[in-house]
Design an enzyme around this catalytic site. Sequence first.
Site, mmCIF file in Angstrom:
data_model
loop_
_atom_site.group_PDB
_atom_site.id
_atom_site.type_symbol
_atom_site.label_atom_id
_atom_site.label_comp_id
_atom_site.label_asym_id
_atom_site.label_seq_id
_atom_site.Cartn_x
_atom_site.Cartn_y
_atom_site.Cartn_z
ATOM 1 C CG ASP A 147 -2.272 0.554 1.002
ATOM 2 O OD1 ASP A 147 -2.400 1.365 0.076
ATOM 3 O OD2 ASP A 147 -3.198 0.238 1.771
ATOM 4 C CG ASP A 207 -9.300 2.184 -1.116
ATOM 5 O OD1 ASP A 207 -8.235 2.216 -1.751
ATOM 6 O OD2 ASP A 207 -9.367 2.007 0.109
HETATM 7 C C1 GLA Z 1 -5.866 1.544 1.499
HETATM 8 C C2 GLA Z 1 -5.939 0.589 0.310
HETATM 9 C C3 GLA Z 1 -7.089 -0.387 0.535
HETATM 10 C C4 GLA Z 1 -6.897 -1.138 1.831
HETATM 11 C C5 GLA Z 1 -6.703 -0.167 2.991
HETATM 12 C C6 GLA Z 1 -6.255 -0.876 4.232
HETATM 13 O O1 GLA Z 1 -6.988 2.347 1.555
HETATM 14 O O2 GLA Z 1 -6.099 1.295 -0.884
HETATM 15 O O3 GLA Z 1 -7.174 -1.296 -0.546
HETATM 16 O O4 GLA Z 1 -5.798 -1.999 1.709
HETATM 17 O O5 GLA Z 1 -5.728 0.824 2.707
HETATM 18 O O6 GLA Z 1 -6.090 -0.015 5.305
#
Ligand code: GLA
Length: 417
Positions: A147, A207
């Site tokens: 990430d 996301d």
């Molecule tokens: C970010 C990533 C997500 C997830 C969260 C976890 O937002 O883009 O896909 O992994 O972190 O905290």
Amino acid sequence: MTMTVAYAADNGLARTPQLGWNTWCALNTCGYDVCYEAEIRAMADAMVANGMRDLGYTMINLDDCWGYPRDNVTGEYRWDPSRFPSGIPALVQYLAARGFTLGVYTDSGIYTCSSGQRKFKIPGSFEHYAQDAATFVKWGVRYVKMDWCNTVAPNGTQLDPRNVYPTMSLGLNATGVPAQLASCEWGVDNPWEWAMPWMNSWRIGADHHDTWTGGDKTGASGTDAIIETLAGKAKYAGPGGWNDPDFVYTGGQGCPGQTAPGAHCPGQTDTEYITEFTIWAVTASPIIVATNVQNMTDIMTKVLLNKEMIAVHQDRLGIAGDRIGYATDAGCPAMMCQLWGRPLSGYAYAAVMYNRDSVAHNITFDFRQANITGTMSVRDLWEHKDVADGVSSYTALVEGHGVVAVRLYSCCEKSTK
Ligand code: GLA
């Protein structure tokens, strides 16, 4: 002197796009990923019993929920012993015995994005990339998602994805054991343009949450916006590396405060779940399910176990599909009646009529728009029936936010039933 160039992600993996399940959003809500050992085992058992495993969903991935502060002496990454009392290697063994691989999550920076209301912060892999790669692989992990939170180094320098991800990729490569690397820097540095040599998938944007429109307060995007982000990116993807529009939410994410198996709080309609899955399949995007598959609702069975759509996704040519144009049927507002498509093995083609509008429209797929001259047979991949023969275009009434997806195949080949 002979010079050889080794590309780290040339690891022989992901020749077709990833197919699996991930903990994020499956229980409770996305911010409180509460993964634990018994959950993962139960999920794997469910995927064997409900047929997902046999259809190719063989990856099981932990998201931001399993890590624990490093060992003080060795600096080695650790799992949270309260959530994984038997340990990650034991979980790997449990999964391997049932035909699954385990993936884990880490971060490029100092800490991960979310500690899920825990009292400690979960470490990222900053300054430990090669060490963590070796640790994860030693445990038997075969997929690492990295990430992009907390990426300002203690000395104030902003980390650069173009350095960090290749470093992790080389670290995995140095273990000598093929393991996938999935980047997750939300498309900030146009990873599709440079990631193929280093990663097996790269997130293309924010996301994806279980919603059709807009986004939400976390900056996440609905399916409608993500589909628009996917358009035009197929040319960057292929065997070994795929555009990643993020998880699919078939059947609905977990419910606030609920960690019991079985709860679903759908944020989209059944039509929208079918569209989500179809566009992910035709664009050869990773299909990583982030809902609770221990309780398969009717729409989950219909979508997740649609063999004909999975065959499109996993087609051995590995040609990612894209938006190839628009239909011009009367009544279609500009750019709302979309044509998406993907060549398939056996001189076949997956053609998708996608209605971005909220009311139904007739949408015509003229095969010449996909460079197909002559006539084809047509099979509906959601109705599971042959619908036309010897035609050079196909028209369907497509409901709002919906798709009609068909397989075009030549006269003399039997369609796959
Ligand atoms: C970010 C990533 C997500 C997830 C969260 C976890 O937002 O883009 O896909 O992994 O972190 O905290």
